[in-house]
Design an enzyme around this catalytic site. Structure first.
Site, PDB file in Angstrom:
ATOM      1  N   CYS A  81       0.811  -1.218   0.000  1.00 48.06           N
ATOM      2  CA  CYS A  81       0.000   0.000   0.000  1.00 48.06           C
ATOM      3  C   CYS A  81       0.848   1.274   0.000  1.00 48.06           C
ATOM      4  O   CYS A  81       0.354   2.344  -0.356  1.00 48.06           O
ATOM      5  CB  CYS A  81      -0.927   0.023   1.213  1.00 48.06           C
ATOM      6  SG  CYS A  81      -2.016  -1.400   1.329  1.00 48.06           S
ATOM      7  N   GLY A 116     -12.593  -8.891  -6.029  1.00 42.95           N
ATOM      8  CA  GLY A 116     -12.956  -8.629  -4.634  1.00 42.95           C
ATOM      9  C   GLY A 116     -12.264  -9.565  -3.663  1.00 42.95           C
ATOM     10  O   GLY A 116     -11.370 -10.339  -4.013  1.00 42.95           O
ATOM     11  N   ARG A 192     -22.952  -4.310   7.983  1.00 43.95           N
ATOM     12  CA  ARG A 192     -22.603  -5.735   8.095  1.00 43.95           C
ATOM     13  C   ARG A 192     -21.325  -5.943   8.901  1.00 43.95           C
ATOM     14  O   ARG A 192     -20.305  -5.303   8.635  1.00 43.95           O
ATOM     15  CB  ARG A 192     -22.443  -6.337   6.696  1.00 43.95           C
ATOM     16  CG  ARG A 192     -22.056  -7.811   6.701  1.00 43.95           C
ATOM     17  CD  ARG A 192     -22.172  -8.404   5.326  1.00 43.95           C
ATOM     18  NE  ARG A 192     -21.272  -7.785   4.378  1.00 43.95           N
ATOM     19  CZ  ARG A 192     -19.991  -8.100   4.237  1.00 43.95           C
ATOM     20  NH1 ARG A 192     -19.447  -9.017   5.031  1.00 43.95           N
ATOM     21  NH2 ARG A 192     -19.238  -7.510   3.316  1.00 43.95           N
ATOM     22  N   CYS A 203     -14.335  -0.174   7.076  1.00 45.30           N
ATOM     23  CA  CYS A 203     -13.270  -0.740   6.256  1.00 45.30           C
ATOM     24  C   CYS A 203     -13.251  -0.027   4.907  1.00 45.30           C
ATOM     25  O   CYS A 203     -14.310   0.241   4.330  1.00 45.30           O
ATOM     26  CB  CYS A 203     -13.493  -2.232   6.029  1.00 45.30           C
ATOM     27  SG  CYS A 203     -13.790  -3.192   7.533  1.00 45.30           S
ATOM     28  N   CYS A 204     -12.063   0.273   4.394  1.00 46.31           N
ATOM     29  CA  CYS A 204     -12.000   0.946   3.102  1.00 46.31           C
ATOM     30  C   CYS A 204     -12.505   0.019   2.005  1.00 46.31           C
ATOM     31  O   CYS A 204     -12.363  -1.203   2.102  1.00 46.31           O
ATOM     32  CB  CYS A 204     -10.576   1.407   2.810  1.00 46.31           C
ATOM     33  SG  CYS A 204      -9.391   0.075   2.548  1.00 46.31           S
TER      34      CYS A 204
END
Length: 383
Positions: A81, A116, A192, A203-204
């Site tokens: 990242c 994903g 969720r 969460c990003c």
């Protein structure tokens, strides 16, 4: 004396799902935008730095081929990242050494093509990585930090939710952000569950594409808009942690920040605006303290007082951060530089931090068993 490094051009694409565009389209849009912003022609570029995580071999050369920039040195940079911020750091080093006068740095990622899911901590080497054998992922690592933080600081989950609320509110003002809908604490907490205490809105987003680019130079600048100078640039890797490590101690970020502050001759009290790595809500709270914005144990109070929101003492993530803007890995560190440059030049329409003169970016990358993070980067910019 080493020359000053100036950031003269900045551009980025919207961070979104780009099914109708290739990675080449995204990169060239950001790169050409940064060159136009800087008033620099293609043949004035001495070198290029391309940041990406999942694109494959010699990606930078492939992405630049059709623009005709095929002669100058091109460095492909992968540091998880922190790839984009690491590319900026390497470019600054080369410029200060006098190897080049003008360089183009960009980062790009197209995560929607991956389908994903969570991003692995490292290579899936189940023989040597005890965390991988236990099914550890980044959300679970940060969830453990969140649980420990709430326990040790005697806080409720509403504190974490307030980070998401703040950054989504900021992101609603940013036309380039992926998530532009404000949310409430109740909506965040009822979204969720992912890994206790983290919920989906903490969460990003993991499905996002985008590119960002900057032009850096040591050449004399003509008069015009405020000149953004790179005052400090530091990258560090994590230490091996023997025995039981303190999962709330962002040691690598604190260490990297100290180096950047020393280079800049500044301290945390001088910073006016911050873009930091809020991949999960708990991360932002930990980084408040690691960057010296809050004293140990006082990050929650800093947030509650409104000091890190737009209009506060030191707004954090006015772009919306990773939580709202999105996190296309290779592009994130460069996009943080773009946002800070715009803030310092009073070009952040709709989310401008009034009077900002000093900005800071912070980006961490990767996780390795027994190490805090694989990489951390901190940049300080000023006008």
């Amino acid at each position: 004396m080493k020359p000053d490094v100036f950031l003269t051009g900045a551009a980025m694409t919207p961070f979104a799902r780009h099914d109708d565009q290739s990675m080449q389209d995204l990169t060239q849009s950001a790169a050409l935008g940064a060159l136009r912003d800087a008033g620099v022609a293609l043949d004035e570029i001495d070198a290029m730095y391309a940041a990406n995580v999942y694109g494959g071999m010699v990606l930078g050369q492939v992405l630049m081929r059709d623009l005709g920039i095929t002669g100058p040195a091109l460095y492909n940079v992968e540091n998880a990242c922190a790839s984009g911020a690491t590319a900026v750091h390497l470019a600054c080093q080369a410029l200060r050494l006098g190897l080049y006068e003008t360089v183009l740095v960009w980062g790009v990622e197209q995560l929607t093509k991956l389908g994903g899911g969570t991003i692995p901590l490292q290579r899936n080497d189940y023989k040597t990585d005890r965390y991988a054998r236990q099914g550890m992922t980044l959300p679970t690592v940060y969830a453990m930090r969140g649980m420990r933080y709430l326990h040790e600081r005697n806080e409720g989950p509403e504190l974490l939710a307030q980070i998401a609320v703040k950054n989504r509110r900021h992101g609603a003002r940013n036309p380039l952000a992926q998530q532009r809908k404000p949310v409430t604490v109740e909506e965040v907490l009822s979204s969720r569950p992912v890994a206790e205490p983290l919920t989906l809105l903490q969460c990003c987003p993991s499905l996002v594409d985008g590119a960002a680019a900057v032009v850096l130079t040591t050449k004399p600048l003509a008069d015009g808009r405020p000149k953004v100078r790179i005052l400090g640039s530091a990258v560090q890797s994590g230490h091996i942690e023997a025995g039981c490590d303190n999962i709330l101690d962002a040691e690598i970020t604190a260490r990297t920040a100290r180096l950047a502050y020393e280079q800049a001759g500044l301290g945390p009290e001088d910073v006016d605006v911050v873009e930091l790595h809020d991949a999960f809500t708990i991360a932002e709270l930990l980084y408040y303290e690691a960057l010296g914005l809050a004293r140990p144990g006082e990050a929650g109070d800093l947030l509650r007082r409104g000091e890190t929101q737009l209009g506060g003492r030191v707004p954090v993530n006015p772009s919306g951060g990773l939580l709202a803007k999105g996190h296309p890995l290779g592009a994130t560190g460069v996009a943080q530089m773009v946002e800070i440059a715009w803030q310092l030049q009073e070009r952040a329409e709709g989310r401008q931090v009034e009077g900002a003169r000093i900005g800071l970016t912070q980006c961490t990358g990767g996780g390795i068993a027994g190490v805090d993070h694989a990489a951390s980067s901190v940049h300080i910019l000023g006008v």
